[in-house]
Design a protein around this motif. Structure first.
Motif, PDB file in Angstrom:
ATOM      1  N   HIS A  72     -26.320 -88.381 -11.490  1.00 36.89           N
ATOM      2  CA  HIS A  72     -26.913 -87.052 -11.665  1.00 36.89           C
ATOM      3  C   HIS A  72     -28.417 -87.094 -11.518  1.00 36.89           C
ATOM      4  CE1 HIS A  72     -27.614 -82.972 -12.776  1.00 36.89           C
ATOM      5  NE2 HIS A  72     -28.414 -83.331 -13.757  1.00 36.89           N
ATOM      6  N   HIS A  74     -31.894 -84.837  -9.343  1.00 41.45           N
ATOM      7  CA  HIS A  74     -32.441 -83.824  -8.428  1.00 41.45           C
ATOM      8  C   HIS A  74     -33.568 -84.568  -7.707  1.00 41.45           C
ATOM      9  CE1 HIS A  74     -30.232 -81.055 -11.056  1.00 41.45           C
ATOM     10  NE2 HIS A  74     -30.835 -81.638 -12.071  1.00 41.45           N
ATOM     11  N   HIS A 220     -24.073 -78.914 -14.311  1.00 40.47           N
ATOM     12  CA  HIS A 220     -24.624 -79.207 -15.645  1.00 40.47           C
ATOM     13  C   HIS A 220     -23.660 -78.615 -16.678  1.00 40.47           C
ATOM     14  CE1 HIS A 220     -28.454 -79.100 -13.246  1.00 40.47           C
ATOM     15  NE2 HIS A 220     -28.702 -80.174 -13.970  1.00 40.47           N
TER      16      HIS A 220
HETATM   17 ZN   LIG Z   1     -29.985 -81.909 -13.934  1.00 39.74          ZN
END
Ligand SMILES: [Zn+2]
Ligand SMILES: C[C@H]1O[C@@H](n2cnc3c(O)ncnc32)[C@H](O)[C@@H]1O
Length: 441
Positions: A72, A74, A220
């Protein structure tokens, strides 16, 4: 077998012989063929190989392990590293992060993702699960850096039908683009952001599209207590049950955070075969005020894996550091020093992560793609070697990674990465320009 020109090792697949490394407790040699597949992990330490491999890498006693899997993040948030710290999640997102992200350009995503890939290669990550925007640029960066990624567009419809249509189109476009790349290192997923930014209709569309395309889902889940109480007030059920009613909980789903799950929700995620991605550093930095119920999720049969979240809430991508924080946070929060022992933490960051992303990697065995990292055990923090797994989880960090190989291709050798400085400069300049654009409105 051995080429004098080790510089020629970068940039394409070669047959490789890696000698004198430690796997678990054994000194072995590893052979990789020119297609990038591990052909043997043999107890041949000390034997003079007469093979015809293109290159020989002397591991010099380093620990060899599967490339780490960040389930996980970004990635392009590297450009926002240090931009906003010390805030609660909703204020952090609404007052600082989302306003700056509104000024992101495609070239920013390219440079920021390249920086993230360099940072991950340098600290031993060979695969990551990304959720962000303008992901065609992320795909370009991943393709160029040689790392492995599952890419999803951050689907956010804010409960608006018109925006939902655009989000569906963007999701379809990314899936088609990644299919057109035909690159085994890059796969698509669907990325509904969260239950507080995506309508039930949007969640249902994402679930159906993922099933139709046979791709993963990245979301999420239950990061904060407010997310749970708002969900119960809005939908009359807790977040996991709400997601399940929309078809989101599947064996191809990675649910990030999972901090505020109750026992019934842990059981539901286990029954659905969901992968729960623990992001301990981000959770502690944003003060989610509860650690993922790791032991309950594992007992319920969920696949527990590990992520860093983005660089604006960590603020790095060091999965060796993340493993340590996961192991000690779980012990501290659940008041039990036996929770999340080192071997389980290492599995979260490797085999479990590969399973979460549907990758054939995560183990050092013959017949799988060669995603391998060599971690020095000649650094002070890694001496003595009573227990390699203990050193990997509790004492080392990404700085001790010496060599990183992904899909059989050498991406870093003896801590050297080609063109690293060029990427770091490009990303640094992009970050300055981004903030200047935001400030000038
Ligand atoms: Zn996140
Ligand atoms: C893809 C979008 O998700 C945002 N984001 C980054 N970190 C978090 C987090 O911990 N919880 C929720 N959303 C997050 C990111 O800024 C993008 O806007």
């Amino acid at each position: 077998m051995t080429s004098d020109d080790m510089d020629g090792i970068f940039g394409k697949n070669h047959s490789l012989l890696i000698t004198n490394v430690v796997v678990d407790t054994k000194k072995v040699d590893i052979v990789i063929d020119e297609k990038g597949i591990i052909t043997s992990v043999g107890e041949m330490a000390g034997k003079a190989w007469k093979g015809d491999e293109d290159f020989l890498i002397d591991g010099n006693g380093a620990l060899a392990l599967p490339g780490l899997v960040n389930t996980h993040t970004h990635a392009a948030m590297t450009l926002l590293r240090g931009y906003a710290d010390d805030m609660i999640l909703q204020d952090w997102l609404s007052q600082k992060i989302w306003p700056l992200e509104a000024h992101l350009k495609p070239e920013d995503i390219y440079w920021a993702t390249k920086l993230a890939c360099i940072e991950m290669i340098r600290s031993g990550t060979t695969a990551f699960n990304d959720m962000y925007f303008m992901m065609d640029q992320a795909a370009k960066a991943v393709n160029e850096t040689g790392i492995r990624a599952v890419l999803s567009y951050g689907f956010i419809d804010l409960f608006n039908a018109e925006k939902r249509e655009a989000e569906c189109k963007a999701t379809e476009n990314l899936a088609a683009h990644i299919k057109s790349l035909d690159n085994p290192r890059i796969t698509a997923a669907v990325g509904p952001h969260a239950i507080y930014t995506v309508s039930p209709e949007g969640l249902k569309w994402c679930a159906e599209f993922a099933q139709q395309q046979k791709i993963g889902i990245h979301i999420h889940l239950s990061e904060t207590e407010k997310e749970v109480t708002d969900c119960v007030a809005t939908h009359g059920k807790r977040p996991a049950a709400h997601l399940d009613s929309c078809g989101i909980l599947t064996p191809r789903t990675v649910a990030a955070h999972c901090c505020w799950l109750d026992d019934a929700e842990c059981r539901l995620l286990g029954e659905r075969g969901v992968s729960a991605a623990h992001n301990p550093v981000s959770n502690m930095k944003l003060a989610t005020n509860r650690a993922m119920p790791y032991a309950d999720l594992k007992a319920a049969g969920a696949n527990t894996c590990l992520g860093t979240d983005g660089c604006a809430s960590n603020n790095n991508l060091d999965m060796l550091e993340e493993m340590k924080v996961a192991a000690i946070l779980q012990k501290f929060f659940w008041n039990n020093p036996t929770v999340l022992p080192a071997p389980e933490a290492l599995a979260m960051a490797s085999a479990n992560g590969a399973k979460a992303l549907g990758l054939p990697t995560g183990r050092l065995v013959a017949g799988v793609p060669a995603d391998i990292i060599l971690v020095s055990n000649r650094d002070a923090c890694n001496i003595p070697l009573h227990n390699a797994t203990s050193n990997l989880v509790y004492s080392t960090n990404g700085g001790s990674v010496e060599t990183t190989i992904c899909n059989g291709r050498v991406l870093m050798l003896d801590r050297g990465i080609p063109d690293e400085a060029y990427v770091l400069n490009g990303a640094a300049e992009a970050a300055v320009a981004l903030v200047e654009r935001a400030q000038s409105g």
